[in-house]
Scaffold this motif. Structure first.
Motif, PDB file in Angstrom:
ATOM      1  N   HIS A  11     -61.430 -68.629 -90.017  1.00 34.02           N
ATOM      2  CA  HIS A  11     -61.586 -69.996 -90.648  1.00 34.02           C
ATOM      3  C   HIS A  11     -60.264 -70.215 -91.030  1.00 34.02           C
ATOM      4  CE1 HIS A  11     -63.057 -72.314 -94.542  1.00 34.02           C
ATOM      5  NE2 HIS A  11     -62.651 -72.938 -93.626  1.00 34.02           N
ATOM      6  N   SER A  12     -60.416 -71.440 -89.947  1.00 36.32           N
ATOM      7  CA  SER A  12     -58.625 -73.013 -89.372  1.00 36.32           C
ATOM      8  C   SER A  12     -58.883 -73.859 -91.114  1.00 36.32           C
ATOM      9  CB  SER A  12     -58.362 -72.849 -88.695  1.00 36.32           C
ATOM     10  OG  SER A  12     -59.216 -74.041 -88.216  1.00 36.32           O
ATOM     11  N   HIS A  13     -58.145 -73.898 -91.129  1.00 43.05           N
ATOM     12  CA  HIS A  13     -58.014 -75.137 -92.543  1.00 43.05           C
ATOM     13  C   HIS A  13     -55.894 -76.027 -91.812  1.00 43.05           C
ATOM     14  CE1 HIS A  13     -59.727 -73.988 -95.988  1.00 43.05           C
ATOM     15  NE2 HIS A  13     -59.330 -72.204 -95.309  1.00 43.05           N
ATOM     16  N   THR A  14     -56.418 -76.933 -91.067  1.00 41.34           N
ATOM     17  CA  THR A  14     -55.986 -78.242 -90.907  1.00 41.34           C
ATOM     18  C   THR A  14     -55.651 -77.798 -89.271  1.00 41.34           C
ATOM     19  OG1 THR A  14     -53.731 -77.589 -91.387  1.00 41.34           O
ATOM     20  CG2 THR A  14     -54.756 -78.463 -93.299  1.00 41.34           C
ATOM     21  N   TRP A  15     -54.592 -79.214 -88.404  1.00 43.88           N
ATOM     22  CA  TRP A  15     -54.597 -79.213 -87.535  1.00 43.88           C
ATOM     23  C   TRP A  15     -53.117 -77.785 -86.743  1.00 43.88           C
ATOM     24  CZ3 TRP A  15     -50.082 -79.691 -84.506  1.00 43.88           C
ATOM     25  CH2 TRP A  15     -48.919 -80.071 -85.544  1.00 43.88           C
ATOM     26  N   ALA A  70     -55.256 -72.346 -83.871  1.00 43.96           N
ATOM     27  CA  ALA A  70     -54.834 -70.315 -83.886  1.00 43.96           C
ATOM     28  C   ALA A  70     -56.797 -70.194 -83.593  1.00 43.96           C
ATOM     29  CB  ALA A  70     -54.455 -69.902 -84.533  1.00 43.96           C
ATOM     30  N   GLY A  71     -57.506 -71.144 -84.668  1.00 41.75           N
ATOM     31  CA  GLY A  71     -58.976 -70.311 -84.543  1.00 41.75           C
ATOM     32  C   GLY A  71     -59.617 -70.523 -83.590  1.00 41.75           C
ATOM     33  N   HIS A  72     -59.249 -71.607 -82.706  1.00 46.55           N
ATOM     34  CA  HIS A  72     -59.810 -71.980 -81.427  1.00 46.55           C
ATOM     35  C   HIS A  72     -60.373 -71.445 -80.424  1.00 46.55           C
ATOM     36  CE1 HIS A  72     -62.242 -74.296 -78.104  1.00 46.55           C
ATOM     37  NE2 HIS A  72     -61.053 -74.031 -77.543  1.00 46.55           N
ATOM     38  N   LEU A  73     -58.581 -70.853 -80.387  1.00 42.93           N
ATOM     39  CA  LEU A  73     -57.987 -69.735 -79.234  1.00 42.93           C
ATOM     40  C   LEU A  73     -59.317 -67.977 -79.808  1.00 42.93           C
ATOM     41  CD1 LEU A  73     -54.785 -70.697 -78.896  1.00 42.93           C
ATOM     42  CD2 LEU A  73     -56.267 -70.941 -77.598  1.00 42.93           C
TER      43      LEU A  73
END
Length: 383
Positions: free
Chosen positions: A84-88, A93-96
């Motif tokens: 679960h990522s927050h902001t660009w 990192a979340g996408h990878l």
């Protein structure tokens, strides 16, 4: 479920609303999932892994340095069931991690790069990179959390390729046990503020997004007996820092009782400043939700805020504060709204009481965390 929570900001390095959000969300989520926080910084603690930009990139564009942190985070997420990522800053990192480990990626959009063109002033060519990273993360995520209904509309407008069913609204929250009225005045006196004179309070970063230049012009016109307190730091660029300093000096030349507190204050001091303000002002020109308005409301303070983004979902116009249109004479509208609240202390007190009740009843972090954990489960079943 093992969840990796990815963020740039995390205590003790919190400077904006996204960092506040992650801090309190993590606290509540830790009792619902097996949580590990990945953030910027040095060292490692229980449940927290800190990553720093690669030293070889010292002095490089901030977007490149951010990507190096994202690579470090992605490498450390093996074994997670969901990220679960927050902001660009953390979205890539979340996408990878999603691609590398075949796990779902949820991202929370606290703001959107296409709606912040002034970031090009801060990042230069890195703005194209930050925009690419945000688009990639959002359009590819298994779930996108918007912090307000208005933010959901903005996400779908900016990224029309995104399936609307993947965008979920989970409002920001507030810890009403920490943010509550504090009768003490020692923090005011320490900063030279007269507790016997009303003051308008601003808390936020020195950035064009927060409407700081407009505020400094607007408060020139309000009741001269009112103090102006600016808890403002972390300027986006040297240019806006210089502009702020120039306008602050101009303001101090035409009225007394003007205070600038540039350092990040302990939360207890902020709570005290919020409590005793005659009115809190949030002049943002872009604001997905505006958690600082919730903080002021939880401290029993009426709010004057711009009618943009998700702010109307928090500030009940005429009941917990006043909303101001940003088109037309924004600065004049802002000054008139502030004077309206300052001129009627009884009405201001009623607004403050209603704001506290609204914050307690509708925006608790425990509810936010339960909704978020429930969304994790839904997304894992669909993945």
């Amino acid at each position: 479920m093992r969840v990796g929570l990815l963020t740039r900001e995390y205590p003790p390095d919190v400077y904006g609303g996204a960092g506040v959000h992650v801090e309190f969300l993590a606290r509540e989520l830790a009792g619902l999932v097996d949580l590990e926080v990945h953030c910027w910084g040095e060292g490692r603690g229980v449940g927290v892994v800190r990553h720093r930009p690669w030293p070889v990139l010292d002095g490089s564009n901030d977007a490149l340095r951010t990507f190096s942190v994202d690579l470090s985070m992605a490498a450390a997420l093996q074994g997670s069931d969901l990220v679960h990522s927050h902001t660009w800053y953390a979205g890539l990192a979340g996408h990878l991690a999603k691609l590398l480990y075949g796990i779902p990626h949820v991202t929370t959009a606290h703001s959107l790069e296409p709606l912040r063109p002034w970031k090009a002033e801060q990042l230069g060519g890195g703005y194209a990179l930050s925009s690419w990273a945000e688009r990639t993360a959002i359009e590819s995520a298994d779930g996108v959390i918007a912090v307000s209904g208005a933010m959901r509309d903005d996400i779908l407008a900016c990224y029309p390729a995104l399936d609307a069913d993947r965008v979920h609204v989970v409002h920001n929250g507030i810890d009403t046990a920490l943010y509550r009225p504090d009768p003490g005045t020692d923090a005011l006196r320490r900063h030279g503020i007269d507790p016997e004179r009303p003051y308008v309070l601003f808390v936020g970063r020195i950035t064009r997004q927060k409407g700081v230049p407009q505020l400094l012009r607007a408060v020139r016109e309000i009741d001269p007996g009112t103090q102006v307190v600016l808890c403002a730091g972390a300027p986006d660029t040297p240019e806006i820092d210089r502009e702020f300093r120039d306008r602050f000096q101009e303001l101090g030349a035409v009225r007394s009782g003007v205070f600038w507190i540039p350092q990040m204050l302990p939360r207890a001091e902020v709570v005290q400043l919020l409590t005793h303000a005659a009115v809190f002002v949030c002049p943002s020109v872009y604001e997905p939700l505006g958690i600082v308005n919730l903080e002021a409301m939880a401290c029993g303070t009426p709010v004057v805020a711009s009618r943009v983004g998700g702010i109307p979902e928090v500030v009940d116009d005429g009941r917990t504060g006043l909303l101001v249109d940003t088109d037309g004479d924004f600065e004049g509208n802002l000054a008139r709204a502030l004077d309206s609240v300052l001129a009627d202390p009884a009405a201001a007190r009623r607004m403050g009481e209603a704001g506290r009740a609204r914050a307690v009843g509708e925006f608790g972090w425990d509810a936010v965390a339960r909704r978020t954990a429930g969304l994790y489960e839904e997304i894992r079943k669909q993945a």
